[in-house]
Design an enzyme around this catalytic site. Structure first.
Site: not given
Length: 417
Positions: A388, A392
């Site tokens: 992450h 995204d």
């Protein structure tokens, strides 16, 4: 065939004989080891006598109500192989067929000892020795699911009493599968070395360094499975057998063409992401030594069957320990699967320094709503994890949906452009 004589055991209490109160077998019966043969009565308790062998009953050594000497032959059983009687057994001391009065001869005076008498200690039975216990104790053990062979007896000759059962339960007997067993307090020390240490370090690094996001999506696999079966039938014996993996590799190649940021390696120390043109797909593979991740290099250049052959080669080499170092390095994205042992959902750990991993869960028939009714469909969940820091949530979801579309409409895997 041989003859095995089972003798009346010493049930303790300093007695020389016991009354035969019950037979559980008769001549001609087949008995198994641990079957109860008879019950005898001492001055203080009734005791069941189990068989120590399997075979056919040949002869009973006494009649109900008869007083039998300790050590006399209780029963003779025909057994496979050699018995314990190699010749005609000598006659045992005469036994009385009717109960009689106690002998009037006084017992010898006990020898006095200056040492204090020790309290009764549990008797450990050697392998093959049958536990001695009264019928009521055996009945209670059966009701409570206790294996008497596990219970130390504190009575004479190791006889088990109700108090022994109470102590056994209170000291931590644990019921497993209907049989009570003692606690296993053993501890085995296993050093984390070699491949297991490497795996541990890699997993710890991945979880410590990478903030994971996992997306789970279900995929209808009916069309792909039909195509796979048809292709395997058409090319049986001529080409490598197609599993799900070559199709999934092909889908990943197509999906990362639109999202090269997921076919990447992240050097988090230098703060640099490397997007790779070649798709080098790692295949998590369980081996006797632990988890390996051999890599199908340049999957984008291989056909369905090329990649199937390479997957088979790498898996075999990983399992037999002949895999080369270059086959274990350079991955840019990984597939992990537990095969038929897979669950409905998993949360795969990313293979650092990659940024994405595709997890395959088990396939099963599920009811699917088609807009008018539920239909049985062959379904499978994909569990995909992403780094992450550099991927995204939106991009991760687009990638997963692309895989879903390609797998549900497998013809698109072969359409150029």
């Amino acid at each position: 065939m041989g003859v095995f004589a089972i003798r009346l055991p010493d049930v303790g209490e300093g007695i020389a004989e016991a009354e035969l109160t019950e037979w559980h077998v008769k001549p001609g019966d087949l008995v198994r080891e641990d079957d109860i043969l008879a019950a005898v009565m001492t001055d203080k308790a009734a005791v069941e006598v189990p068989s120590s062998v399997s075979g056919k009953v040949l002869e009973l050594g006494g009649e109900i109500g008869q007083m039998m000497a300790i050590g006399s032959v209780l029963i003779r059983i025909e057994v496979e192989g050699e018995g314990n009687e190699t010749e005609t057994p000598a006659e045992v001391a005469p036994t009385r067929s009717e109960p009689v009065e106690k002998e009037t001869t006084p017992p010898p005076e006990p020898v006095q000892s200056e040492e204090p008498v020790a309290a009764a200690k549990p008797v450990s039975r050697t392998n093959g020795t049958k536990p001695l216990a009264a019928p009521s104790v055996r009945a209670r053990a059966r009701e409570e699911g206790i294996d008497l062979r596990q219970v130390p007896g504190t009575g004479p000759a190791g006889r088990i009493s109700h108090g022994d059962l109470d102590n056994w339960i209170a000291s931590g007997g644990i019921q497993q599968g209907g049989v009570t067993r003692g606690r296993n307090t053993g501890v085995e020390e296993v050093r984390v070395i070699g491949m297991r240490r490497k795996i541990a370090e890699k997993m710890a690094l991945s979880k410590r360094q990478i903030p994971h996001i996992t997306i789970v999506e279900e995929v209808e696999m009916s069309a792909l499975e039909d195509l796979r079966a048809a292709l395997n039938k058409k090319h049986a014996g001529e080409r490598a057998k197609l599993t799900l993996l070559p199709f999934l590799i092909r889908a990943i190649v197509e999906a990362v063409r639109e999202q090269p940021g997921l076919n990447a390696r992240f050097d988090d120390e230098a703060g640099v992401i490397y997007h790779h043109g070649g798709v080098h797909v790692g295949i998590a593979t369980q081996t006797p030594q632990g988890l390996n991740v051999p890599v199908v290099h340049h999957a984008e250049a291989g056909s369905l069957w090329d990649n199937a052959s390479e997957v088979a080669r790498l898996a075999e080499a990983a399992r037999d320990g002949s895999i080369k170092r270059e086959d274990l390095t350079g991955g840019t994205i990984t597939i992990t699967s537990l095969g038929p042992l897979g669950a409905l959902v998993t949360t795969p750990i990313i293979n650092h320094p990659e940024v994405a991993i595709v997890g395959v869960n088990k396939m099963q028939i599920r009811p699917v709503w088609d807009g008018q009714q539920f239909q049985p469909r062959k379904m499978m969940n994909l569990s995909c994890s992403f780094d992450h820091r550099v991927v995204d949530g939106w991009d991760a979801a687009v990638f997963v949906q692309k895989l879903k579309t390609l797998l549900e409409t497998p013809a698109m895997l072969f359409v150029e452009g």
